[in-house]
Design an enzyme around this catalytic site. Structure first.
Site, PDB file in Angstrom:
ATOM      1  N   ASN A 261       0.798  -1.220   0.000  1.00 26.38           N
ATOM      2  CA  ASN A 261       0.000   0.000   0.000  1.00 26.38           C
ATOM      3  C   ASN A 261       0.834   1.275   0.000  1.00 26.38           C
ATOM      4  O   ASN A 261       0.298   2.357   0.133  1.00 26.38           O
ATOM      5  CB  ASN A 261      -0.932  -0.010   1.222  1.00 26.38           C
ATOM      6  CG  ASN A 261      -1.928   1.126   1.199  1.00 26.38           C
ATOM      7  OD1 ASN A 261      -2.398   1.525   0.151  1.00 26.38           O
ATOM      8  ND2 ASN A 261      -2.226   1.666   2.354  1.00 26.38           N
TER       9      ASN A 261
ATOM     10  N   TYR B  98       2.891  10.402  -4.864  1.00 28.53           N
ATOM     11  CA  TYR B  98       2.197  10.981  -6.010  1.00 28.53           C
ATOM     12  C   TYR B  98       2.532  12.461  -6.167  1.00 28.53           C
ATOM     13  O   TYR B  98       1.747  13.332  -5.803  1.00 28.53           O
ATOM     14  CB  TYR B  98       0.679  10.808  -5.884  1.00 28.53           C
ATOM     15  CG  TYR B  98       0.169  10.864  -4.466  1.00 28.53           C
ATOM     16  CD1 TYR B  98      -0.112  12.080  -3.856  1.00 28.53           C
ATOM     17  CD2 TYR B  98      -0.010   9.702  -3.743  1.00 28.53           C
ATOM     18  CE1 TYR B  98      -0.557  12.142  -2.553  1.00 28.53           C
ATOM     19  CE2 TYR B  98      -0.457   9.751  -2.437  1.00 28.53           C
ATOM     20  CZ  TYR B  98      -0.743  10.970  -1.852  1.00 28.53           C
ATOM     21  OH  TYR B  98      -1.184  11.020  -0.563  1.00 28.53           O
TER      22      TYR B  98
ATOM     23  N   SER C 270      -4.590   2.615  -8.534  1.00 29.96           N
ATOM     24  CA  SER C 270      -5.402   3.831  -8.467  1.00 29.96           C
ATOM     25  C   SER C 270      -6.317   3.893  -9.670  1.00 29.96           C
ATOM     26  O   SER C 270      -5.922   3.500 -10.775  1.00 29.96           O
ATOM     27  CB  SER C 270      -4.499   5.059  -8.449  1.00 29.96           C
ATOM     28  OG  SER C 270      -5.257   6.241  -8.608  1.00 29.96           O
TER      29      SER C 270
ATOM     30  N   PRO D  77      -8.270   2.272  -5.559  1.00 28.75           N
ATOM     31  CA  PRO D  77      -9.126   3.291  -4.955  1.00 28.75           C
ATOM     32  C   PRO D  77      -9.156   4.567  -5.785  1.00 28.75           C
ATOM     33  O   PRO D  77      -8.247   4.828  -6.587  1.00 28.75           O
ATOM     34  CB  PRO D  77      -8.468   3.586  -3.604  1.00 28.75           C
ATOM     35  CG  PRO D  77      -7.317   2.669  -3.471  1.00 28.75           C
ATOM     36  CD  PRO D  77      -7.058   2.057  -4.807  1.00 28.75           C
TER      37      PRO D  77
ATOM     38  N   LYS E  33       1.280   3.095 -11.438  1.00 22.52           N
ATOM     39  CA  LYS E  33       0.100   2.329 -11.017  1.00 22.52           C
ATOM     40  C   LYS E  33      -0.384   1.410 -12.132  1.00 22.52           C
ATOM     41  O   LYS E  33      -0.891   0.318 -11.872  1.00 22.52           O
ATOM     42  CB  LYS E  33      -1.004   3.271 -10.530  1.00 22.52           C
ATOM     43  CG  LYS E  33      -0.630   4.002  -9.238  1.00 22.52           C
ATOM     44  CD  LYS E  33      -0.253   3.036  -8.121  1.00 22.52           C
ATOM     45  CE  LYS E  33       0.011   3.747  -6.812  1.00 22.52           C
ATOM     46  NZ  LYS E  33       0.222   2.819  -5.693  1.00 22.52           N
TER      47      LYS E  33
ATOM     48  N   LEU F  86      -9.733   8.898  -5.257  1.00 26.76           N
ATOM     49  CA  LEU F  86      -9.168   9.899  -4.357  1.00 26.76           C
ATOM     50  C   LEU F  86      -9.696   9.663  -2.947  1.00 26.76           C
ATOM     51  O   LEU F  86     -10.892   9.737  -2.705  1.00 26.76           O
ATOM     52  CB  LEU F  86      -9.552  11.302  -4.831  1.00 26.76           C
ATOM     53  CG  LEU F  86      -9.070  12.439  -3.957  1.00 26.76           C
ATOM     54  CD1 LEU F  86      -7.558  12.590  -4.061  1.00 26.76           C
ATOM     55  CD2 LEU F  86      -9.776  13.730  -4.348  1.00 26.76           C
TER      56      LEU F  86
ATOM     57  N   TYR G  81       3.098   8.922 -11.755  1.00 32.67           N
ATOM     58  CA  TYR G  81       2.205   8.188 -10.853  1.00 32.67           C
ATOM     59  C   TYR G  81       1.328   7.206 -11.635  1.00 32.67           C
ATOM     60  O   TYR G  81       1.254   6.021 -11.295  1.00 32.67           O
ATOM     61  CB  TYR G  81       1.333   9.178 -10.077  1.00 32.67           C
ATOM     62  CG  TYR G  81       0.339   8.524  -9.157  1.00 32.67           C
ATOM     63  CD1 TYR G  81       0.756   7.946  -7.958  1.00 32.67           C
ATOM     64  CD2 TYR G  81      -1.007   8.468  -9.473  1.00 32.67           C
ATOM     65  CE1 TYR G  81      -0.150   7.341  -7.107  1.00 32.67           C
ATOM     66  CE2 TYR G  81      -1.920   7.874  -8.633  1.00 32.67           C
ATOM     67  CZ  TYR G  81      -1.490   7.305  -7.451  1.00 32.67           C
ATOM     68  OH  TYR G  81      -2.391   6.702  -6.611  1.00 32.67           O
TER      69      TYR G  81
END
Length: 165
Positions: free
Chosen positions: A7, A11, A59, A102, A76, A104, A72
């Site tokens: 996790n 960013y 993300s 997820p 991801k 934001l 970023y």
């Protein structure tokens, strides 16, 4: 039960033009090398036990128009590809690998980076409210449980219904 949840993530909000190679390497190092290295460390034990769960965090920005996040989003997207490929190699050993993506999420770190985005982004979701860390717990718990034993190589968007994959 053995579960690994990768996790960690950084960013930086920088345009591609303003992203130097050192920043690029740092973002990929934390966001993509981290899950690789942790999986390398945990997999031998999981394989020996013929059981394990790996959950990597990506993300939903991967599917969105999100400027100033090139490094970023690339990292991801790499997490999603890495997880899919890894799932193919470890499934026969009783180990699964999945991704939670997820949207934001309301964290102190994210609030400090771009407060304004919390005003308009929830309006883009089917569930129009800010995503709280608690909203992600159930999906992660499921992917770490025996109940998810036949789920692998998947990406589950947990963003209140903003993206639909």
């Amino acid at each position: 039960m053995t579960a690994l949840v990768n996790n960690a993530g950084i960013y930086p909000w920088k345009s591609f033009e303003d992203t130097d190679f050192a920043t690029w390497k740092k973002v990929l190092g934390v966001n993509l090398d981290g899950p690789f290295l942790m999986s390398k460390a945990f997999l031998p034990g999981m394989r020996a036990r013929k059981y394990g769960r790996i959950v990597n965090v990506a993300s939903t920005t991967f599917w969105l128009n999100a400027p100033q996040m090139t490094a970023y989003i690339a990292s991801k997207g790499g997490v999603i590809g890495f997880t899919r490929a890894l799932a193919s190699e470890i499934g026969a050993d009783g180990v699964t690998a999945n991704v939670i993506a997820p949207g934001l999420t309301n964290t102190a770190t994210m609030r400090g980076v771009n407060e304004d985005i919390f005003e308009y982004l929830p309006k883009q979701q089917a569930i129009p409210r800010v995503i709280e860390p608690e909203d992600l717990v159930g999906v992660v718990s499921f992917l770490c449980s025996k109940d998810s034993g036949f789920v692998t190589g998947q990406t589950i968007a947990t963003d209140g219904g903003q993206v639909r994959i």
